[in-house]
Design an enzyme around this catalytic site. Structure first.
Site, short mmCIF file in Angstrom:
data_model
loop_
_atom_site.label_atom_id
_atom_site.label_comp_id
_atom_site.label_asym_id
_atom_site.label_seq_id
_atom_site.Cartn_x
_atom_site.Cartn_y
_atom_site.Cartn_z
N GLU A 1 -3.78 1.75 -7.58
CA GLU A 1 -4.18 3.02 -6.70
C GLU A 1 -3.38 4.05 -6.92
O GLU A 1 -2.21 4.12 -6.34
CB GLU A 1 -4.24 2.24 -5.20
CG GLU A 1 -5.13 1.52 -4.86
CD GLU A 1 -5.35 1.46 -3.28
OE1 GLU A 1 -6.49 1.76 -2.77
OE2 GLU A 1 -4.45 1.85 -2.35
N GLY B 1 -11.50 5.29 2.96
CA GLY B 1 -12.60 6.10 3.76
C GLY B 1 -13.99 5.92 3.87
O GLY B 1 -14.59 5.94 4.84
N HIS C 1 0.85 -1.19 0.05
CA HIS C 1 -0.03 -0.23 0.12
C HIS C 1 0.91 1.07 0.02
O HIS C 1 1.93 1.24 0.62
CB HIS C 1 -0.98 -0.11 1.21
CG HIS C 1 -2.01 1.04 1.02
ND1 HIS C 1 -1.74 2.30 1.31
CD2 HIS C 1 -3.29 1.04 0.92
CE1 HIS C 1 -2.96 3.09 1.27
NE2 HIS C 1 -3.70 2.18 0.79
#
Ligand code: 13P
Length: 241
Positions: free
Chosen positions: A157, A222, A85
């Site tokens: 991402e 989120g 990540h």
């Protein structure tokens, strides 16, 4: 292949009641809930359709204070692990070599690895494809293509889209995901894998990603810890089953 939806709670949730509430809403077939480690045992008994995912994994099975290994995760009933990540690449300086070891540790331990790749904001458009290709080549060094077909998931991402409220345009995502798929087939001969998109996905935009057959799902941060928003996301996601 069914679309996969992955909920990454990061370090935002620590109260059991909050965790259970979110887990009940997220409990869908083809979904993965990635809570902080200490919540695995509380969540496990209440989920019936979802799987558990870890936000990290250690690079091997050796003893290391504060880390969690693939075997431990497997024994806790965890099926997936997020690797590489961008927050870990940035704040903990996790580099491609370390990430490669973690991918191999996951495959060896029988965990599905959700490998995150993506460019930072500063990068020129023309450089993005090369950057992602290099991330894939370096992060997947030495993998066995049969195991990868079983255990590899890639998440595109873009770093600039994470937690920003500024998502990457779905057509651009489609182009990059097609590129990732071509690269994995040609360089690694992997036949069967999903590529997801993550970065400011919410109830307003999720359908714009999932409508493309090449986009195999989403990785959500989120919005996955906001119960109202999560309910709306689940409703939208149900239309793509
Ligand atoms: P946001 O959905 O908050 O942008 O986070 C994305 C992410 O980092 C998922 O791993």
């Amino acid at each position: 292949m069914a679309k996969l939806i992955v909920f990454n709670w990061k370090n935002k949730i620590y109260k059991t009641e909050e965790a259970l509430k979110l887990a009940r809403i997220s409990d869908l077939k083809n979904s993965v809930i990635c809570p902080p480690f200490f919540l695995f045992n509380q969540i496990k008994p209440i989920i019936k359709k979802s799987e558990l995912g870890s936000q990290n994994v250690f690079l091997s099975e050796q003893i290391c204070t504060g880390e969690i290994t693939a075997n431990t995760l497997k024994n806790l009933g965890v099926k997936y692990a997020i690797i590489g990540h961008s927050e870990r690449r940035c704040f903990l300086k996790e580099d491609d070599k370390l990430i490669n070891k973690k991918v191999l540790a996951c495959f060896k331990g029988g965990l599905k690895s959700i490998l995150c790749v993506g460019e930072s904001k500063k990068m020129k458009e023309s450089a993005i494809f090369n950057f992602i290709k290099n991330q894939l080549i370096n992060n997947l060094k030495g993998i066995n293509s049969d195991l990868a077909s079983k255990f590899l998931i890639v998440a595109y991402e873009p770093v600039w889209a994470i937690g920003a409220g500024n998502y990457c345009k779905p057509k651009k995502v489609l182009e990059i995901i097609k590129f990732i798929k071509r690269t994995l087939s040609s360089k690694f001969h992997i036949l069967n894998f999903r590529v997801l998109y993550g970065g400011s996905v919410d109830s307003q935009n999720i359908a714009d990603f999932l409508k493309y057959k090449e986009i195999d799902g989403t990785l959500i941060g989120g919005a996955s810890v906001n119960p109202q928003e999560l309910k709306k996301i689940v409703q939208k996601y149900e239309n793509f089953k």
